[in-house]
Write an enzyme that holds these catalytic residues in place. Structure first.
Site, PDB file in Angstrom:
ATOM      1  N   ARG A 204       0.821  -1.216   0.000  1.00 19.21           N
ATOM      2  CA  ARG A 204       0.000   0.000   0.000  1.00 19.21           C
ATOM      3  C   ARG A 204       0.856   1.268   0.000  1.00 19.21           C
ATOM      4  O   ARG A 204       0.889   2.021   0.964  1.00 19.21           O
ATOM      5  CB  ARG A 204      -0.959   0.016   1.193  1.00 19.21           C
ATOM      6  CG  ARG A 204      -1.937  -1.139   1.199  1.00 19.21           C
ATOM      7  CD  ARG A 204      -2.948  -1.012   2.333  1.00 19.21           C
ATOM      8  NE  ARG A 204      -3.849  -2.161   2.368  1.00 19.21           N
ATOM      9  CZ  ARG A 204      -4.834  -2.320   3.250  1.00 19.21           C
ATOM     10  NH1 ARG A 204      -5.043  -1.379   4.163  1.00 19.21           N
ATOM     11  NH2 ARG A 204      -5.595  -3.379   3.216  1.00 19.21           N
ATOM     12  N   ASP A 274      14.758   0.177 -10.037  1.00 19.62           N
ATOM     13  CA  ASP A 274      16.120  -0.296  -9.759  1.00 19.62           C
ATOM     14  C   ASP A 274      15.984  -1.567  -8.941  1.00 19.62           C
ATOM     15  O   ASP A 274      15.637  -1.531  -7.762  1.00 19.62           O
ATOM     16  CB  ASP A 274      16.893   0.775  -8.995  1.00 19.62           C
ATOM     17  CG  ASP A 274      18.353   0.405  -8.780  1.00 19.62           C
ATOM     18  OD1 ASP A 274      18.724  -0.753  -9.060  1.00 19.62           O
ATOM     19  OD2 ASP A 274      19.119   1.264  -8.324  1.00 19.62           O
ATOM     20  N   ASP A 278      22.411  -3.004  -5.649  1.00 19.79           N
ATOM     21  CA  ASP A 278      23.878  -2.979  -5.697  1.00 19.79           C
ATOM     22  C   ASP A 278      24.488  -1.709  -5.120  1.00 19.79           C
ATOM     23  O   ASP A 278      25.694  -1.491  -5.227  1.00 19.79           O
ATOM     24  CB  ASP A 278      24.354  -3.175  -7.138  1.00 19.79           C
ATOM     25  CG  ASP A 278      23.989  -2.010  -8.050  1.00 19.79           C
ATOM     26  OD1 ASP A 278      23.190  -1.140  -7.622  1.00 19.79           O
ATOM     27  OD2 ASP A 278      24.491  -1.973  -9.196  1.00 19.79           O
TER      28      ASP A 278
END
Length: 373
Positions: A204, A274, A278
């Site tokens: 949510r 993304d 990383d």
């Protein structure tokens, strides 16, 4: 009994914050921007951190047509939920020191209308024994705008807006929901979510069972992000220039969009995801929104002009300026997690689990303007 109500003229002399006679404030956006709140009404000065009585926040919001300012900064610990009246403006930016915060209970605008709230910290947490309440509740309310607010540790939802009409949540931090671990639940609408930072929620962010503008938001460390729900009904969604960033709690990065079926009509453009965790912001375009019906243009004509930033520029802007000002310990912690770009972050069960001061609520220095003289 002396009433802590000051004239508008006195407030203008004492505060550098302008009174806005029309619309919420310069730069207000979205469906809640038409709010005028208590601007032009009497000004009430909050002078203490008590939970009730003359000069308290609870007393300040107990009547309509008030423009509320603060002579004191720090946390107000609620013993029970505090209910707002209609036609009020809460100017948290006027508080001295570290600013003003509400902890341990729900702030409720349920059933009320025409409300402006700026620079207020609302942090429910486990000090509230009522797990069925939220950090901020505007259920069945109308014409409400939250701007540069900080909402954390909601037990039911961080923001509950079931049945709400014409609302905006902008430039705010919505972080670390506990209990259900949900960010925001909106039904009826329409609603605008603009320039917000969402951190470490199960789901949510928001749940949008309404026609929605969702522009320039950053969602970090989600298990499910923008959601409509399989039983939500038929709604339209403008989803523009947002960035979804997976974190340690993200098990399926593609759930940045969740339960978006063919009954949902979506205009999606400029969004990024993304997924690689990383430590660098290096996502890819993400404009396929589940099985939703694709719109070739926004359902709301103002949505594209609302997109001030690209998705990547929105990350910079939101991380720099979202939330209440000055930025405090809880918000700094939330922003720090997001800035790790995938390497840091946890979905919490209690504010205490964060390890922050004051039992996890963070510390707001209690001060008043008198102490500065």
């Amino acid at each position: 009994m002396f009433q802590f109500v000051w004239s508008l003229a006195a407030y203008v002399l004492l505060s550098c914050q302008p009174i806005i006679a029309q619309n919420a404030f310069p730069g207000a956006v979205g469906f809640g921007a038409i709010a005028t709140g208590g601007n032009g009404g009497t000004t009430y000065m909050v002078t203490n951190l008590d939970d009730g009585g003359p000069g308290s926040f609870r007393d300040a919001v107990s009547e309509s047509n008030r423009n509320i300012v603060f002579d004191v900064g720090g946390y107000i610990l609620l013993k029970s939920a505090v209910s707002l009246s209609s036609d009020i403006t809460i100017n948290g930016q006027t508080a001295p020191g570290d600013g003003i915060g509400i902890m341990g209970g729900e702030v409720s605008a349920s059933g009320q209308s025409n409300i402006i709230i700026r620079n207020l910290r609302m942090r429910q947490g486990t000090l509230d024994s009522d797990t069925g309440k939220s950090a901020f509740n505007m259920g069945s309310a109308s014409t409400v705008i939250l701007d540069h607010c900080s909402v954390a540790y909601g037990q039911w939802d961080s923001v509950d807006a079931v049945g709400a009409i014409n609302i905006t949540v902008s430039n705010s931090i919505i972080a670390f929901p506990i209990g259900q671990q949900f960010g925001a639940h909106v039904e009826t609408g329409p609603s605008t979510f603009y320039g917000n930072l969402w951190v470490s929620a199960h789901n949510r962010q928001p749940l949008s069972k309404d026609d929605t503008q969702y522009v320039n938001n950053v969602v970090y460390n989600y298990q499910a992000g923008y959601t409509s729900g399989n039983t939500g009904g038929n709604f339209s969604h403008d989803i523009i220039n947002n960035y979804f960033i997976a974190g340690p709690s993200t098990t399926s990065p593609s759930d940045g969009y969740y339960q978006m079926d063919s009954e949902q009509s979506v205009y999606a453009a400029g969004n990024y995801l993304d997924s690689n965790k990383d430590g660098a912001l290096n996502g890819a375009a993400a404009n396929v929104v589940g099985d939703s019906t694709v719109l070739s243009s926004p359902w709301e004509s103002s949505s594209e002009s609302l997109a001030k930033y690209s998705a990547s520029d929105a990350v910079t802007a939101v991380l720099n300026s979202a939330g209440a000002s000055p930025r405090d310990e809880v918000d700094t912690f939330a922003v720090s997690a997001a800035k790790s770009f995938g390497t840091s972050g946890t979905i919490y069960e209690s504010q205490a689990d964060t390890g922050l001061s004051n039992g996890g609520y963070g510390t707001l220095t209690s001060t008043s303007s008198k102490e500065r003289r």
